[in-house]
Design a protein around this motif. Structure first.
Motif, short mmCIF file in Angstrom:
data_model
loop_
_atom_site.label_atom_id
_atom_site.label_comp_id
_atom_site.label_asym_id
_atom_site.label_seq_id
_atom_site.Cartn_x
_atom_site.Cartn_y
_atom_site.Cartn_z
N ILE A 1 0.89 -1.31 -0.08
CA ILE A 1 -0.06 0.03 -0.04
C ILE A 1 0.74 1.24 -0.12
O ILE A 1 0.35 2.16 0.20
CB ILE A 1 -0.98 -0.13 1.13
CG1 ILE A 1 -0.10 -0.03 2.46
CG2 ILE A 1 -2.04 -1.11 1.12
CD1 ILE A 1 -1.15 0.37 3.84
N GLY A 2 2.16 1.10 -0.06
CA GLY A 2 3.06 2.37 -0.03
C GLY A 2 4.38 2.09 0.24
O GLY A 2 4.66 0.81 0.20
N THR A 3 5.38 3.14 0.13
CA THR A 3 6.61 2.99 0.50
C THR A 3 7.21 3.96 1.72
O THR A 3 6.19 5.09 1.85
CB THR A 3 7.33 3.51 -0.91
OG1 THR A 3 6.94 4.81 -1.36
CG2 THR A 3 7.49 2.31 -1.82
N ILE A 4 8.19 3.74 2.26
CA ILE A 4 8.70 4.61 3.34
C ILE A 4 10.03 5.13 3.06
O ILE A 4 10.87 4.21 2.52
CB ILE A 4 8.88 3.65 4.60
CG1 ILE A 4 7.55 2.98 5.02
CG2 ILE A 4 9.80 4.31 5.57
CD1 ILE A 4 6.86 4.16 5.94
N THR A 5 10.18 6.34 3.19
CA THR A 5 11.67 6.93 2.95
C THR A 5 12.05 7.45 4.31
O THR A 5 11.49 7.98 5.24
CB THR A 5 11.28 8.49 2.13
OG1 THR A 5 10.48 8.17 0.81
CG2 THR A 5 12.78 8.83 1.73
N SER A 6 13.29 6.75 4.60
CA SER A 6 13.88 6.96 5.67
C SER A 6 15.41 6.46 5.59
O SER A 6 15.96 5.60 4.87
CB SER A 6 13.42 5.88 6.93
OG SER A 6 14.04 5.99 8.12
N THR A 7 16.20 7.30 6.13
CA THR A 7 17.75 6.76 6.32
C THR A 7 18.12 5.89 7.18
O THR A 7 17.95 6.44 8.34
CB THR A 7 18.65 8.28 6.38
OG1 THR A 7 17.88 9.21 5.29
CG2 THR A 7 19.87 7.97 6.02
N ILE B 1 5.52 -0.69 2.64
CA ILE B 1 4.07 -0.66 3.80
C ILE B 1 3.32 -1.86 2.96
O ILE B 1 2.76 -1.61 2.01
CB ILE B 1 3.56 0.45 3.80
CG1 ILE B 1 4.27 1.56 4.04
CG2 ILE B 1 2.54 0.46 5.07
CD1 ILE B 1 3.69 3.14 3.81
N VAL C 1 2.91 -0.89 -5.69
CA VAL C 1 1.62 -0.40 -4.79
C VAL C 1 0.52 -1.29 -5.61
O VAL C 1 0.17 -1.36 -6.92
CB VAL C 1 1.36 1.01 -4.72
CG1 VAL C 1 0.04 1.20 -4.25
CG2 VAL C 1 2.35 1.54 -4.08
N ILE D 1 14.67 7.79 11.20
CA ILE D 1 13.77 8.64 11.45
C ILE D 1 12.84 8.86 9.86
O ILE D 1 13.57 8.68 8.91
CB ILE D 1 14.19 10.07 11.69
CG1 ILE D 1 14.74 10.02 13.29
CG2 ILE D 1 13.05 11.26 11.55
CD1 ILE D 1 15.53 11.30 13.56
N ILE D 2 11.68 8.72 10.06
CA ILE D 2 10.93 8.74 8.80
C ILE D 2 10.79 10.13 8.23
O ILE D 2 10.38 11.07 8.78
CB ILE D 2 9.47 8.20 9.06
CG1 ILE D 2 9.19 6.95 9.74
CG2 ILE D 2 8.73 8.26 7.96
CD1 ILE D 2 8.01 6.30 10.16
N ASP D 3 11.35 10.06 6.76
CA ASP D 3 11.49 11.24 6.12
C ASP D 3 10.11 11.31 5.20
O ASP D 3 9.73 12.40 4.69
CB ASP D 3 12.53 11.25 5.11
CG ASP D 3 14.03 11.24 6.01
OD1 ASP D 3 13.97 11.96 7.14
OD2 ASP D 3 14.51 10.33 5.50
N GLY D 4 9.52 10.22 4.98
CA GLY D 4 8.22 10.53 4.23
C GLY D 4 7.59 9.06 4.08
O GLY D 4 8.17 8.09 4.17
N VAL D 5 6.28 9.20 4.25
CA VAL D 5 5.42 7.82 3.71
C VAL D 5 4.47 8.26 2.36
O VAL D 5 3.79 9.11 2.59
CB VAL D 5 4.69 7.44 4.73
CG1 VAL D 5 3.58 6.67 4.67
CG2 VAL D 5 5.27 7.69 6.18
N ASP D 6 4.83 7.37 1.42
CA ASP D 6 3.91 7.44 0.24
C ASP D 6 3.10 6.43 0.17
O ASP D 6 3.41 5.29 -0.02
CB ASP D 6 5.00 7.47 -0.78
CG ASP D 6 4.23 7.48 -2.26
OD1 ASP D 6 2.98 7.31 -2.46
OD2 ASP D 6 4.71 7.88 -3.14
N GLU D 7 1.67 6.49 0.31
CA GLU D 7 0.62 5.68 0.35
C GLU D 7 0.04 5.41 -0.78
O GLU D 7 -1.10 5.08 -0.92
CB GLU D 7 -0.17 5.77 1.64
CG GLU D 7 0.33 5.61 2.94
CD GLU D 7 -0.90 5.67 4.04
OE1 GLU D 7 -1.42 4.68 3.85
OE2 GLU D 7 -0.96 6.98 4.48
#
Lengths: 96, 96, 96, 96, 96
Positions: free
Chosen positions: B7-13, B26, B51, C82-88
Protein backbone atom coordinates in the motif's frame (compact mmCIF):
# COMPACT_ATOMS: atom_id res chain seq x y z
CA UNK A 1 3.47 -25.45 17.56
CA UNK A 2 -0.10 -24.82 16.58
CA UNK A 3 -2.97 -26.82 15.16
CA UNK A 4 -4.65 -25.95 11.90
CA UNK A 5 -6.48 -27.14 8.81
CA UNK A 6 -5.25 -26.84 5.24
CA UNK A 7 -7.62 -24.59 3.29
CA UNK A 8 -5.68 -24.00 0.08
CA UNK A 9 -2.43 -23.47 -1.72
CA UNK A 10 -0.47 -20.44 -2.88
CA UNK A 11 1.23 -20.01 -6.23
CA UNK A 12 4.12 -17.57 -6.10
CA UNK A 13 7.61 -17.44 -7.55
CA UNK A 14 10.24 -17.12 -4.84
CA UNK A 15 13.75 -16.57 -6.13
CA UNK A 16 15.61 -18.97 -3.88
CA UNK A 17 16.69 -22.54 -4.73
CA UNK A 18 15.01 -23.87 -1.57
CA UNK A 19 11.57 -23.17 -3.02
CA UNK A 20 11.98 -25.22 -6.20
CA UNK A 21 9.21 -27.84 -6.11
CA UNK A 22 8.02 -26.87 -2.64
CA UNK A 23 4.29 -26.60 -1.93
CA UNK A 24 3.02 -23.57 0.01
CA UNK A 25 -0.11 -24.29 2.03
CA UNK A 26 -2.67 -21.88 3.47
CA UNK A 27 -3.35 -23.18 6.98
CA UNK A 28 -6.31 -21.89 8.96
CA UNK A 29 -5.52 -21.94 12.66
CA UNK A 30 -7.91 -23.98 14.81
CA UNK A 31 -8.46 -24.51 18.50
CA UNK A 32 -7.70 -27.87 20.11
CA UNK A 33 -11.14 -29.18 19.13
CA UNK A 34 -10.69 -28.27 15.48
CA UNK A 35 -12.88 -25.16 15.45
CA UNK A 36 -11.47 -22.46 13.12
CA UNK A 37 -9.90 -19.36 14.66
CA UNK A 38 -9.87 -16.10 12.71
CA UNK A 39 -6.25 -16.42 11.69
CA UNK A 40 -4.04 -18.27 9.22
CA UNK A 41 -0.47 -18.69 8.11
CA UNK A 42 1.38 -19.80 5.02
CA UNK A 43 3.55 -22.85 5.64
CA UNK A 44 5.85 -25.05 3.60
CA UNK A 45 4.55 -28.59 3.26
CA UNK A 46 6.69 -31.55 4.24
CA UNK A 47 4.05 -34.26 4.71
CA UNK A 48 2.03 -33.95 1.48
CA UNK A 49 -1.03 -32.61 3.33
CA UNK A 50 -4.20 -32.04 1.33
CA UNK A 51 -6.98 -29.48 1.57
CA UNK A 52 -9.23 -30.24 4.56
CA UNK A 53 -6.66 -32.18 6.56
CA UNK A 54 -5.86 -31.21 10.16
CA UNK A 55 -2.18 -30.52 10.58
CA UNK A 56 0.50 -29.60 13.09
CA UNK A 57 2.51 -26.48 12.17
CA UNK A 58 5.93 -25.58 13.54
CA UNK A 59 6.08 -21.78 13.51
CA UNK A 60 9.76 -21.10 14.18
CA UNK A 61 12.38 -20.62 11.50
CA UNK A 62 15.37 -22.31 13.09
CA UNK A 63 13.27 -25.37 13.91
CA UNK A 64 11.80 -25.40 10.41
CA UNK A 65 15.27 -25.39 8.88
CA UNK A 66 16.09 -28.48 10.98
CA UNK A 67 13.09 -30.34 9.52
CA UNK A 68 14.55 -29.86 6.04
CA UNK A 69 18.16 -30.20 7.27
CA UNK A 70 18.63 -27.00 5.26
CA UNK A 71 20.41 -24.40 7.40
CA UNK A 72 20.06 -21.77 4.69
CA UNK A 73 16.35 -22.20 4.00
CA UNK A 74 14.45 -18.88 4.03
CA UNK A 75 11.42 -20.21 5.89
CA UNK A 76 9.44 -19.66 9.04
CA UNK A 77 6.49 -22.09 9.21
CA UNK A 78 6.40 -25.75 8.24
CA UNK A 79 3.54 -28.28 8.22
CA UNK A 80 5.37 -31.02 10.11
CA UNK A 81 2.61 -33.56 10.70
CA UNK A 82 -0.91 -34.65 9.87
CA UNK A 83 -2.95 -35.00 13.05
CA UNK A 84 -3.95 -38.58 13.71
CA UNK A 85 -5.74 -37.92 16.98
CA UNK A 86 -6.49 -35.38 19.66
CA UNK A 87 -7.10 -36.61 23.19
CA UNK A 88 -8.60 -33.81 25.27
CA UNK A 89 -8.78 -35.95 28.38
CA UNK A 90 -12.24 -37.21 27.43
CA UNK A 91 -11.07 -40.07 25.22
CA UNK A 92 -9.51 -40.33 21.74
CA UNK A 93 -11.11 -38.54 18.78
CA UNK A 94 -9.34 -39.13 15.50
CA UNK A 95 -10.39 -36.52 12.92
CA UNK A 96 -8.54 -37.11 9.67
CA UNK B 1 4.75 -16.38 6.04
CA UNK B 2 1.79 -14.12 5.58
CA UNK B 3 -0.17 -12.66 2.69
CA UNK B 4 -0.49 -8.95 2.10
CA UNK B 5 -0.92 -6.13 -0.35
CA UNK B 6 1.58 -3.33 -0.97
CA UNK B 7 0.00 0.00 0.00
CA UNK B 8 2.97 2.34 -0.10
CA UNK B 9 6.64 3.00 0.47
CA UNK B 10 8.67 4.49 3.32
CA UNK B 11 11.50 6.98 2.96
CA UNK B 12 13.94 6.81 5.85
CA UNK B 13 17.72 6.94 6.19
CA UNK B 14 19.07 3.84 7.91
CA UNK B 15 22.76 4.00 8.72
CA UNK B 16 23.76 0.52 7.60
CA UNK B 17 25.31 -0.43 4.24
CA UNK B 18 22.64 -3.11 3.69
CA UNK B 19 19.99 -0.44 3.18
CA UNK B 20 21.73 1.39 0.33
CA UNK B 21 19.33 1.25 -2.62
CA UNK B 22 16.83 -0.99 -0.84
CA UNK B 23 13.11 -0.25 -1.11
CA UNK B 24 10.99 -0.35 2.05
CA UNK B 25 7.36 -1.33 1.41
CA UNK B 26 4.29 -0.82 3.58
CA UNK B 27 2.41 -4.10 3.37
CA UNK B 28 -1.17 -4.34 4.59
CA UNK B 29 -1.87 -7.82 5.88
CA UNK B 30 -4.76 -9.64 4.20
CA UNK B 31 -6.66 -12.84 4.78
CA UNK B 32 -6.36 -15.74 2.34
CA UNK B 33 -9.05 -14.23 0.12
CA UNK B 34 -7.28 -10.87 -0.12
CA UNK B 35 -9.50 -8.97 2.31
CA UNK B 36 -7.48 -6.42 4.35
CA UNK B 37 -6.85 -7.11 8.03
CA UNK B 38 -6.30 -4.20 10.43
CA UNK B 39 -2.54 -4.68 10.55
CA UNK B 40 0.57 -3.96 8.49
CA UNK B 41 4.30 -4.37 8.47
CA UNK B 42 7.28 -2.73 6.83
CA UNK B 43 9.24 -5.12 4.63
CA UNK B 44 12.30 -4.96 2.41
CA UNK B 45 11.47 -5.56 -1.24
CA UNK B 46 13.27 -8.24 -3.22
CA UNK B 47 10.83 -8.76 -6.12
CA UNK B 48 10.21 -5.18 -7.27
CA UNK B 49 6.61 -5.23 -6.08
CA UNK B 50 4.42 -2.23 -6.82
CA UNK B 51 1.59 -0.56 -4.94
CA UNK B 52 -1.57 -2.68 -5.13
CA UNK B 53 0.14 -6.00 -5.77
CA UNK B 54 -0.58 -9.01 -3.58
CA UNK B 55 2.60 -10.35 -2.03
CA UNK B 56 4.03 -13.08 0.17
CA UNK B 57 6.01 -11.79 3.16
CA UNK B 58 8.57 -13.78 5.13
CA UNK B 59 8.46 -12.39 8.67
CA UNK B 60 11.55 -13.94 10.27
CA UNK B 61 14.95 -12.33 10.39
CA UNK B 62 17.20 -15.34 9.93
CA UNK B 63 15.18 -16.48 6.94
CA UNK B 64 15.17 -12.98 5.48
CA UNK B 65 18.93 -12.81 5.70
CA UNK B 66 19.10 -16.05 3.67
CA UNK B 67 17.02 -14.49 0.89
CA UNK B 68 19.68 -11.79 0.50
CA UNK B 69 22.55 -14.19 1.32
CA UNK B 70 23.53 -11.41 3.72
CA UNK B 71 24.17 -12.89 7.17
CA UNK B 72 24.73 -9.43 8.66
CA UNK B 73 21.60 -7.75 7.28
CA UNK B 74 19.63 -5.92 10.00
CA UNK B 75 16.21 -7.00 8.74
CA UNK B 76 13.13 -8.85 9.88
CA UNK B 77 10.52 -8.92 7.09
CA UNK B 78 11.06 -9.43 3.36
CA UNK B 79 8.61 -9.39 0.45
CA UNK B 80 9.74 -12.68 -1.11
CA UNK B 81 7.17 -13.20 -3.84
CA UNK B 82 4.32 -11.72 -5.83
CA UNK B 83 1.24 -13.91 -5.55
CA UNK B 84 0.30 -15.49 -8.86
CA UNK B 85 -2.65 -17.45 -7.57
CA UNK B 86 -4.54 -18.57 -4.52
CA UNK B 87 -6.38 -21.88 -4.65
CA UNK B 88 -8.76 -22.16 -1.71
CA UNK B 89 -9.94 -25.59 -2.73
CA UNK B 90 -12.64 -24.12 -4.95
CA UNK B 91 -10.47 -23.68 -8.06
CA UNK B 92 -7.73 -21.24 -9.06
CA UNK B 93 -8.23 -17.48 -8.62
CA UNK B 94 -5.32 -15.42 -9.84
CA UNK B 95 -5.51 -11.86 -8.47
CA UNK B 96 -2.56 -9.81 -9.67
CA UNK C 1 9.77 -3.44 11.01
CA UNK C 2 7.06 -1.20 12.35
CA UNK C 3 6.30 2.51 12.36
CA UNK C 4 5.98 4.52 15.53
CA UNK C 5 6.34 7.85 17.27
CA UNK C 6 8.70 8.59 20.14
CA UNK C 7 6.66 9.54 23.22
CA UNK C 8 9.29 9.51 25.96
CA UNK C 9 12.40 8.03 27.49
CA UNK C 10 13.08 5.46 30.19
CA UNK C 11 15.66 5.75 32.96
CA UNK C 12 16.80 2.37 34.23
CA UNK C 13 20.11 0.83 35.22
CA UNK C 14 20.88 -2.27 33.18
CA UNK C 15 23.95 -4.16 34.33
CA UNK C 16 25.53 -4.82 30.95
CA UNK C 17 28.32 -2.82 29.30
CA UNK C 18 26.26 -2.43 26.11
CA UNK C 19 23.83 -0.09 27.89
CA UNK C 20 26.42 2.46 29.00
CA UNK C 21 25.37 5.78 27.42
CA UNK C 22 22.53 4.23 25.43
CA UNK C 23 19.16 6.00 25.27
CA UNK C 24 15.98 3.94 25.79
CA UNK C 25 12.98 5.35 23.93
CA UNK C 26 9.28 4.69 24.50
CA UNK C 27 7.84 4.27 21.02
CA UNK C 28 4.09 4.34 20.47
CA UNK C 29 3.16 2.14 17.52
CA UNK C 30 1.27 3.88 14.73
CA UNK C 31 -0.49 2.81 11.57
CA UNK C 32 0.92 3.73 8.16
CA UNK C 33 -0.79 7.13 8.28
CA UNK C 34 0.71 7.99 11.67
CA UNK C 35 -2.39 7.35 13.79
CA UNK C 36 -1.50 5.88 17.20
CA UNK C 37 -2.28 2.22 17.89
CA UNK C 38 -2.89 1.08 21.46
CA UNK C 39 0.55 -0.47 21.82
CA UNK C 40 4.17 0.54 22.44
CA UNK C 41 7.63 -0.86 22.81
CA UNK C 42 10.90 0.17 24.40
CA UNK C 43 13.70 0.50 21.85
CA UNK C 44 17.36 1.45 21.91
CA UNK C 45 18.05 4.66 20.00
CA UNK C 46 20.64 4.75 17.24
CA UNK C 47 19.56 7.88 15.33
CA UNK C 48 19.21 10.43 18.14
CA UNK C 49 15.43 10.60 17.74
CA UNK C 50 13.51 13.10 19.85
CA UNK C 51 10.06 13.06 21.41
CA UNK C 52 7.37 13.50 18.76
CA UNK C 53 9.41 12.22 15.83
CA UNK C 54 8.09 9.42 13.61
CA UNK C 55 10.49 6.51 13.52
CA UNK C 56 11.15 3.11 12.01
CA UNK C 57 11.72 0.35 14.56
CA UNK C 58 13.45 -2.96 13.88
CA UNK C 59 11.89 -5.44 16.30
CA UNK C 60 14.20 -8.46 16.01
CA UNK C 61 17.19 -9.10 18.23
CA UNK C 62 19.63 -10.59 15.74
CA UNK C 63 19.00 -7.75 13.30
CA UNK C 64 19.33 -5.17 16.07
CA UNK C 65 22.69 -6.58 17.05
CA UNK C 66 23.85 -6.10 13.43
CA UNK C 67 22.91 -2.40 13.55
CA UNK C 68 25.32 -1.95 16.46
CA UNK C 69 27.81 -4.52 15.09
CA UNK C 70 27.60 -5.89 18.63
CA UNK C 71 26.94 -9.63 18.51
CA UNK C 72 26.66 -9.81 22.29
CA UNK C 73 24.21 -6.93 22.77
CA UNK C 74 21.22 -7.93 24.94
CA UNK C 75 18.63 -6.09 22.86
CA UNK C 76 15.48 -6.74 20.92
CA UNK C 77 14.16 -3.47 19.40
CA UNK C 78 16.14 -0.64 17.84
CA UNK C 79 15.01 2.72 16.42
CA UNK C 80 16.87 2.44 13.12
CA UNK C 81 15.59 5.49 11.22
CA UNK C 82 13.65 8.71 11.38
CA UNK C 83 10.85 8.68 8.82
CA UNK C 84 11.37 11.25 6.11
CA UNK C 85 8.28 10.42 4.13
CA UNK C 86 5.43 7.97 3.68
CA UNK C 87 4.01 7.45 0.22
CA UNK C 88 0.71 5.61 0.46
CA UNK C 89 0.23 5.57 -3.28
CA UNK C 90 -1.52 8.93 -3.21
CA UNK C 91 1.64 11.11 -3.35
CA UNK C 92 4.40 11.94 -0.87
CA UNK C 93 3.52 13.15 2.63
CA UNK C 94 6.51 13.98 4.77
CA UNK C 95 5.51 14.19 8.43
CA UNK C 96 8.50 15.02 10.59
CA UNK D 1 7.71 -18.14 29.62
CA UNK D 2 4.01 -18.54 30.15
CA UNK D 3 1.75 -20.42 32.53
CA UNK D 4 -0.76 -22.98 31.37
CA UNK D 5 -2.67 -26.14 32.10
CA UNK D 6 -2.38 -29.41 30.21
CA UNK D 7 -5.71 -30.20 28.56
CA UNK D 8 -4.79 -33.09 26.27
CA UNK D 9 -2.33 -34.77 23.97
CA UNK D 10 -1.79 -34.84 20.22
CA UNK D 11 -1.05 -37.90 18.12
CA UNK D 12 0.81 -37.07 14.94
CA UNK D 13 3.69 -38.60 13.01
CA UNK D 14 6.56 -36.15 12.57
CA UNK D 15 9.32 -37.38 10.32
CA UNK D 16 12.30 -36.32 12.40
CA UNK D 17 14.32 -38.51 14.80
CA UNK D 18 13.87 -35.98 17.61
CA UNK D 19 10.16 -36.82 17.86
CA UNK D 20 10.58 -40.55 18.46
CA UNK D 21 8.93 -41.27 21.83
CA UNK D 22 8.22 -37.62 22.56
CA UNK D 23 4.85 -36.62 24.00
CA UNK D 24 3.06 -33.60 22.50
CA UNK D 25 0.83 -31.78 24.98
CA UNK D 26 -2.03 -29.37 24.36
CA UNK D 27 -1.50 -26.57 26.87
CA UNK D 28 -4.25 -24.05 27.56
CA UNK D 29 -2.74 -20.70 28.50
CA UNK D 30 -3.83 -19.32 31.87
CA UNK D 31 -3.39 -16.07 33.75
CA UNK D 32 -1.24 -15.91 36.87
CA UNK D 33 -4.15 -17.07 39.02
CA UNK D 34 -4.79 -20.12 36.86
CA UNK D 35 -7.86 -18.83 35.02
CA UNK D 36 -7.94 -20.05 31.40
CA UNK D 37 -7.22 -17.59 28.60
CA UNK D 38 -8.71 -18.16 25.15
CA UNK D 39 -5.46 -19.47 23.70
CA UNK D 40 -3.33 -22.61 23.64
CA UNK D 41 -0.14 -24.02 22.25
CA UNK D 42 1.31 -27.44 21.48
CA UNK D 43 4.45 -28.16 23.49
CA UNK D 44 6.89 -31.03 23.83
CA UNK D 45 6.82 -32.58 27.29
CA UNK D 46 9.98 -32.93 29.32
CA UNK D 47 8.54 -33.35 32.85
CA UNK D 48 5.93 -36.07 32.30
CA UNK D 49 3.04 -33.68 32.94
CA UNK D 50 -0.48 -35.07 33.03
CA UNK D 51 -3.85 -33.67 31.97
CA UNK D 52 -5.03 -31.04 34.47
CA UNK D 53 -1.60 -30.11 35.79
CA UNK D 54 -0.47 -26.49 35.82
CA UNK D 55 2.78 -26.08 33.93
CA UNK D 56 5.45 -23.61 32.90
CA UNK D 57 6.05 -23.41 29.13
CA UNK D 58 9.18 -22.05 27.47
CA UNK D 59 8.03 -20.65 24.13
CA UNK D 60 11.33 -20.04 22.32
CA UNK D 61 13.02 -22.51 20.02
CA UNK D 62 16.67 -21.88 20.87
CA UNK D 63 15.92 -22.13 24.59
CA UNK D 64 13.89 -25.26 24.05
CA UNK D 65 16.75 -26.91 22.19
CA UNK D 66 18.97 -26.20 25.23
CA UNK D 67 16.53 -28.04 27.52
CA UNK D 68 17.00 -31.16 25.40
CA UNK D 69 20.69 -30.40 24.70
CA UNK D 70 19.64 -31.09 21.11
CA UNK D 71 20.84 -28.25 18.86
CA UNK D 72 19.08 -29.77 15.86
CA UNK D 73 15.67 -30.31 17.46
CA UNK D 74 12.83 -28.89 15.33
CA UNK D 75 10.86 -27.48 18.24
CA UNK D 76 9.49 -24.21 19.54
CA UNK D 77 7.62 -24.77 22.84
CA UNK D 78 8.58 -27.04 25.72
CA UNK D 79 6.80 -27.82 29.01
CA UNK D 80 9.79 -27.23 31.29
CA UNK D 81 8.24 -27.47 34.74
CA UNK D 82 5.19 -28.39 36.78
CA UNK D 83 4.09 -25.44 38.90
CA UNK D 84 4.51 -26.11 42.60
CA UNK D 85 3.32 -22.74 43.80
CA UNK D 86 2.32 -19.25 42.77
CA UNK D 87 2.91 -16.41 45.21
CA UNK D 88 1.03 -13.32 44.05
CA UNK D 89 2.24 -11.23 46.94
CA UNK D 90 -0.69 -12.32 49.08
CA UNK D 91 0.87 -15.55 50.41
CA UNK D 92 1.64 -18.95 48.86
CA UNK D 93 -1.03 -20.86 46.96
CA UNK D 94 0.10 -24.25 45.71
CA UNK D 95 -2.28 -25.54 43.01
CA UNK D 96 -1.06 -28.89 41.76
CA UNK E 1 11.62 -4.53 25.57
CA UNK E 2 8.46 -3.93 27.54
CA UNK E 3 7.50 -2.29 30.80
CA UNK E 4 5.85 -4.16 33.63
CA UNK E 5 5.29 -4.53 37.33
CA UNK E 6 6.28 -7.54 39.42
CA UNK E 7 3.15 -9.14 40.87
CA UNK E 8 4.49 -12.40 42.25
CA UNK E 9 6.83 -15.33 42.01
CA UNK E 10 6.57 -18.85 40.65
CA UNK E 11 7.85 -21.99 42.32
CA UNK E 12 8.63 -24.75 39.83
CA UNK E 13 11.38 -27.31 39.41
CA UNK E 14 13.11 -26.97 36.05
CA UNK E 15 15.60 -29.72 35.30
CA UNK E 16 18.42 -27.59 33.91
CA UNK E 17 21.50 -26.35 35.81
CA UNK E 18 20.81 -22.75 34.71
CA UNK E 19 17.74 -22.58 36.95
CA UNK E 20 19.52 -23.46 40.19
CA UNK E 21 18.94 -20.51 42.55
CA UNK E 22 17.19 -18.42 39.90
CA UNK E 23 14.05 -16.48 40.81
CA UNK E 24 11.08 -16.61 38.42
CA UNK E 25 8.94 -13.47 38.51
CA UNK E 26 5.37 -12.95 37.34
CA UNK E 27 5.43 -9.61 35.53
CA UNK E 28 2.19 -7.85 34.66
CA UNK E 29 2.64 -5.82 31.49
CA UNK E 30 1.89 -2.10 31.82
CA UNK E 31 1.56 0.82 29.46
CA UNK E 32 4.13 3.62 29.50
CA UNK E 33 2.29 5.36 32.33
CA UNK E 34 2.29 2.27 34.51
CA UNK E 35 -1.35 1.25 33.99
CA UNK E 36 -1.75 -2.55 33.91
CA UNK E 37 -2.50 -4.24 30.59
CA UNK E 38 -4.38 -7.54 30.55
CA UNK E 39 -1.25 -9.60 29.93
CA UNK E 40 1.75 -10.99 31.80
CA UNK E 41 4.88 -13.01 31.31
CA UNK E 42 7.20 -15.11 33.45
CA UNK E 43 10.74 -13.74 33.50
CA UNK E 44 14.02 -14.67 35.15
CA UNK E 45 15.19 -12.05 37.64
CA UNK E 46 18.64 -10.52 37.36
CA UNK E 47 18.18 -7.32 39.42
CA UNK E 48 16.59 -8.67 42.61
CA UNK E 49 13.26 -6.99 41.86
CA UNK E 50 10.52 -7.20 44.48
CA UNK E 51 6.73 -7.42 44.23
CA UNK E 52 5.28 -4.03 43.25
CA UNK E 53 8.38 -2.69 41.52
CA UNK E 54 8.20 -1.39 37.97
CA UNK E 55 10.66 -3.21 35.74
CA UNK E 56 12.05 -3.40 32.23
CA UNK E 57 11.78 -6.85 30.62
CA UNK E 58 13.85 -8.07 27.69
CA UNK E 59 11.64 -10.56 25.85
CA UNK E 60 14.08 -12.22 23.44
CA UNK E 61 16.00 -15.38 24.18
CA UNK E 62 19.32 -14.63 22.50
CA UNK E 63 19.48 -11.23 24.21
CA UNK E 64 18.55 -12.77 27.53
CA UNK E 65 21.35 -15.30 27.23
CA UNK E 66 23.78 -12.38 26.74
CA UNK E 67 22.63 -10.78 30.01
CA UNK E 68 23.67 -13.94 31.85
CA UNK E 69 26.65 -14.56 29.53
CA UNK E 70 25.18 -18.07 29.37
CA UNK E 71 24.88 -19.14 25.74
CA UNK E 72 23.16 -22.38 26.75
CA UNK E 73 20.53 -20.89 29.06
CA UNK E 74 17.00 -22.11 28.25
CA UNK E 75 15.31 -18.77 28.73
CA UNK E 76 13.23 -16.24 26.87
CA UNK E 77 12.38 -13.28 29.13
CA UNK E 78 14.63 -11.53 31.66
CA UNK E 79 13.92 -8.66 34.08
CA UNK E 80 16.94 -6.55 33.14
CA UNK E 81 16.30 -3.34 35.07
CA UNK E 82 14.25 -1.60 37.71
CA UNK E 83 12.66 1.55 36.28
CA UNK E 84 14.05 4.68 37.89
CA UNK E 85 12.05 7.13 35.85
CA UNK E 86 9.74 7.55 32.88
CA UNK E 87 9.82 10.83 30.99
CA UNK E 88 6.80 11.04 28.71
CA UNK E 89 7.81 14.42 27.35
CA UNK E 90 5.94 16.20 30.13
CA UNK E 91 8.76 16.09 32.74
CA UNK E 92 10.29 13.32 34.87
CA UNK E 93 8.07 11.04 36.96
CA UNK E 94 9.97 8.50 39.00
CA UNK E 95 7.67 5.72 40.18
CA UNK E 96 9.63 3.21 42.23
Amino acid sequence: MILGRVIGTITSTINHPFYEAKKLLIVEKTDAGGEPLADYLIAVDVVDAGVGERVLVLDEGNGGRQIFAAPDAPIRSVVVGIIDGVDEGRGESGEP
